[in-house]
Structures are given as structure tokens and as C-alpha cells.
Design an enzyme around this catalytic site. Structure first.
Site, PDB file in Angstrom:
ATOM      1  CG  ASP A  51      39.874 -61.316 -10.457  1.00 44.65           C
ATOM      2  OD1 ASP A  51      40.330 -61.726 -11.543  1.00 44.65           O
ATOM      3  OD2 ASP A  51      38.667 -61.050 -10.277  1.00 44.65           O
ATOM      4  CG  ASN A  59      40.101 -70.026 -13.216  1.00 46.30           C
ATOM      5  OD1 ASN A  59      40.813 -69.879 -12.223  1.00 46.30           O
ATOM      6  ND2 ASN A  59      39.241 -69.073 -13.591  1.00 46.30           N
TER       7      ASN A  59
HETATM    8  C1  IPE Z   1      38.933 -66.203  -9.267  1.00 46.79           C
HETATM    9  O1  IPE Z   1      39.085 -65.315 -10.312  1.00 46.79           O
HETATM   10  C2  IPE Z   1      39.892 -67.354  -9.446  1.00 46.79           C
HETATM   11  C3  IPE Z   1      41.306 -67.039  -9.282  1.00 46.79           C
HETATM   12  C4  IPE Z   1      41.802 -65.880  -8.926  1.00 46.79           C
HETATM   13  C5  IPE Z   1      42.205 -68.145  -9.491  1.00 46.79           C
HETATM   14  P1  IPE Z   1      38.150 -65.389 -11.602  1.00 46.79           P
HETATM   15  O2  IPE Z   1      38.531 -64.228 -12.447  1.00 46.79           O
HETATM   16  O3  IPE Z   1      38.228 -66.729 -12.227  1.00 46.79           O
HETATM   17  O4  IPE Z   1      36.691 -65.206 -10.985  1.00 46.79           O
HETATM   18  P2  IPE Z   1      35.322 -64.733 -11.626  1.00 46.79           P
HETATM   19  O5  IPE Z   1      35.098 -65.579 -12.843  1.00 46.79           O
HETATM   20  O6  IPE Z   1      35.483 -63.294 -12.004  1.00 46.79           O
HETATM   21  O7  IPE Z   1      34.303 -64.923 -10.553  1.00 46.79           O
HETATM   22  C1  IPE Z   2      43.304 -63.750 -12.305  1.00 50.74           C
HETATM   23  O1  IPE Z   2      43.241 -62.820 -13.325  1.00 50.74           O
HETATM   24  C2  IPE Z   2      44.104 -64.963 -12.719  1.00 50.74           C
HETATM   25  C3  IPE Z   2      43.329 -66.198 -12.757  1.00 50.74           C
HETATM   26  C4  IPE Z   2      42.052 -66.317 -12.589  1.00 50.74           C
HETATM   27  C5  IPE Z   2      44.076 -67.403 -13.029  1.00 50.74           C
HETATM   28  P1  IPE Z   2      42.146 -62.896 -14.450  1.00 50.74           P
HETATM   29  O2  IPE Z   2      42.684 -63.675 -15.595  1.00 50.74           O
HETATM   30  O3  IPE Z   2      40.855 -63.393 -13.912  1.00 50.74           O
HETATM   31  O4  IPE Z   2      42.026 -61.371 -14.844  1.00 50.74           O
HETATM   32  P2  IPE Z   2      40.714 -60.564 -15.236  1.00 50.74           P
HETATM   33  O5  IPE Z   2      39.690 -60.808 -14.183  1.00 50.74           O
HETATM   34  O6  IPE Z   2      40.289 -61.093 -16.566  1.00 50.74           O
HETATM   35  O7  IPE Z   2      41.165 -59.142 -15.299  1.00 50.74           O
HETATM   36 MG    MG Z   3      39.220 -62.510 -13.137  1.00 50.90          MG
END
Ligand code: IPE
Ligand code: IPE
Ligand code: MG
Length: 249
Positions: A29, A77
């Protein structure tokens, strides 16, 4: 013996045997925040995130971790803008195309958990072919969670067991933790020892809810694109300091 009891017994039987976790899972994340801090589009963060995947999978092999499970795309997602979903799918395509030869060469077994059948047909084929190309390898497992959600995984297990019971193929009295584990997407993987989440968020976001029952949890502030071999080594060292009791003394 239930999976948990077996895990506890194995580790107890091998003094210091839990120094290196056999199975590490990572909620990768923070890509978006990494990009934002640099005044870059979110895509740049996801692209840098792929570089981190490359670094960390190599580092995991070097550390002797048997299985590394990476949360790449959650079933939630899909709520993101279509353009970002397209970017993530494009990067997955690129990653598989550019890294599959190394995986084959390095004896890595690629596996997928989740319902990637919802992806575009060409991407489904690319993923399935990559999994098939490494299926006979005997080395470390790289497990990628694609369109994965733990609640959906568990609901699917419940539905299948109910169908089998209804068809008279399964005695409900025989349903136990072992049977459920064998029906999960993670069947055959070593027990989950360490679950890491980067970026400072402290939640599981529907990842490996069953499998994490007795995993050690580690939440680090590092944003995923900054995570590297040293960060993984530090996580493994922190794991080595944990005392796992499984409810005992
Ligand atoms: C969790 O991250 C999913 C992945 C890393 C693929 P998200 O960024 O989607 O999670 P939330 O929405 O903050 O819980
Ligand atoms: C994790 O990074 C990647 C996926 C969930 C696919 P994010 O896209 O959630 O990054 P933040 O949480 O917005 O920083
Ligand atoms: Mg995220």
C-alpha cells in the site's frame, strides 16, 4: 489436527525454526501517496511499485522465504476510476511479460489467488500461461492476489461445501478446519507466518482473513515503492523477535 495446531507443533518441534518466516504476505500500500509526495500522477507510484515487487521478490528468495504472497488487486479495487484500473492491469501485463523468464530460470513457482477470471481475456490467458510455465518448478512460491477478497473466498468455500452436502457427497459432520483450509485458494501453501502492510495503514482490507488467524502482523510506515531488500530483512528480523504462543504458555 487443525491447521493451527499443526503450525504450532511444527514450530515448537524445531527450536528457532521460526527465525525465518516460511510464508510472508504483503499488503503493498502507498503507491498513490508516494506519487503525490513527488507531484506525480498516481500511475508513477504504481510503476515504482512494480519495481519494488521485483526487488522484494528477489530479496525474499535470497532470505530463503518459501512463499511470498502479494496483494496486487483487491475485490474492492474495482471501485477505483476506470483509468486507474486500466493502468494497474497494464502494469500487471508488463510485469508478467518482462519477468516470467526470470521466474522460470530462478525455479520460482507462480501462483494466483482470487478470481482473476474477471480480468480481460488476454490478461487471463497471460496469467494462466505464466502459472503453467512455472508449474513444474520446485523453488520458492510467488503468489499474486488478483481480484482477491477473503470474504468472497470463504463464501465460495461455504457454498461449495453446502452443494456437496446437498448432493449427498459430503457429511456435514466431517467439516472441520482442515477441510476448509484445503478448499481455500491458498491450499498447499505453508502456514502464513508474517503479514506486512506498508504505508502506515493498520487494517487488513479483506486480505487472508482465515490464513492470518495466527500470523504475526507488522505495520510499517514505508510507502510500498520505497520498500526494498533492507526493509524486508528488517521485517524478518522483527518477526524473529516475536514470541509465538498459539494460546499456550
Ligand atoms: C489494499 O490496499 C489492496 C491492495 C494493496 C491491493 P487499498 O489501498 O485498496 O486498501 P484500503 O482501501 O485503503 O483499505
Ligand atoms: C496500493 O497503493 C496499490 C493498490 C491498491 C493496487 P494505493 O494505490 O492504494 O496507494 P495509496 O493508498 O492511495 O497511497
Ligand atoms: Mg491504498
Amino acid at each position: 489436527m487443525s491447521g493451527l495446531a499443526a503450525q504450532a507443533t511444527t514450530l515448537a518441534a524445531v527450536p528457532g525454526g521460526d527465525a525465518v518466516p516460511r510464508h510472508v504476505a504483503i499488503i503493498m500500500d502507498g503507491n498513490g501517496r508516494w506519487a503525490k509526495a513527488r507531484h506525480l500522477p498516481r500511475f508513477a507510484g504504481h510503476k515504482a511499485g512494480v519495481e519494488a515487487v521485483r526487488r522484494v521478490t528477489r530479496a525474499a528468495r535470497a532470505l530463503g522465504i518459501e512463499a511470498l504472497t502479494l496483494y496486487a488487486f483487491s475485490s474492492e479495487n474495482w471501485r477505483r476510476p476506470e483509468a486507474e484500473i486500466g493502468d494497474l492491469m497494464g502494469l500487471l501485463r508488463l510485469f508478467i511479460c518482462s519477468d516470467i523468464d526470470e521466474m522460470v530460470r530462478e525455479n520460482v513457482r507462480l501462483r494466483v489467488i482470487g478470481d482473476h477470471g474477471r480480468f480481460a481475456p488476454d490478461l487471463v490467458k497471460l496469467v494462466d500461461d505464466a502459472v503453467a510455465r512455472t508449474a513444474r518448478n520446485s523453488g520458492p512460491l510467488l503468489v499474486i492476489a488478483l481480484n482477491y477478497g477473503a470474504q468472497t473466498e470463504l463464501a465460495a468455500v461455504a457454498r461449495r461445501l453446502a452443494e456437496e452436502a446437498q448432493a449427498g457427497q459430503l457429511d456435514p459432520a466431517t467439516i472441520d478446519c482442515d477441510l476448509i483450509e484445503r478448499r481455500l485458494d491458498t491450499d498447499g501453501l505453508p502456514p502464513l507466518d508474517l503479514l506486512i502492510r506498508t504505508s502506515g495503514e493498520q487494517r487488513l482490507s479483506n486480505f487472508l482473513l482465515w490464513q492470518a488467524a495466527y500470523a504475526e502482523l507488522l505495520f510499517v510506515e514505508t510507502l510500498w515503492p520505497d520498500f526494498d531488500a533492507a526493509a524486508l530483512a528488517a521485517a524478518v528480523a522483527a518477526f524473529g523477535q516475536r514470541q509465538r504462543r498459539y494460546g499456550g504458555l
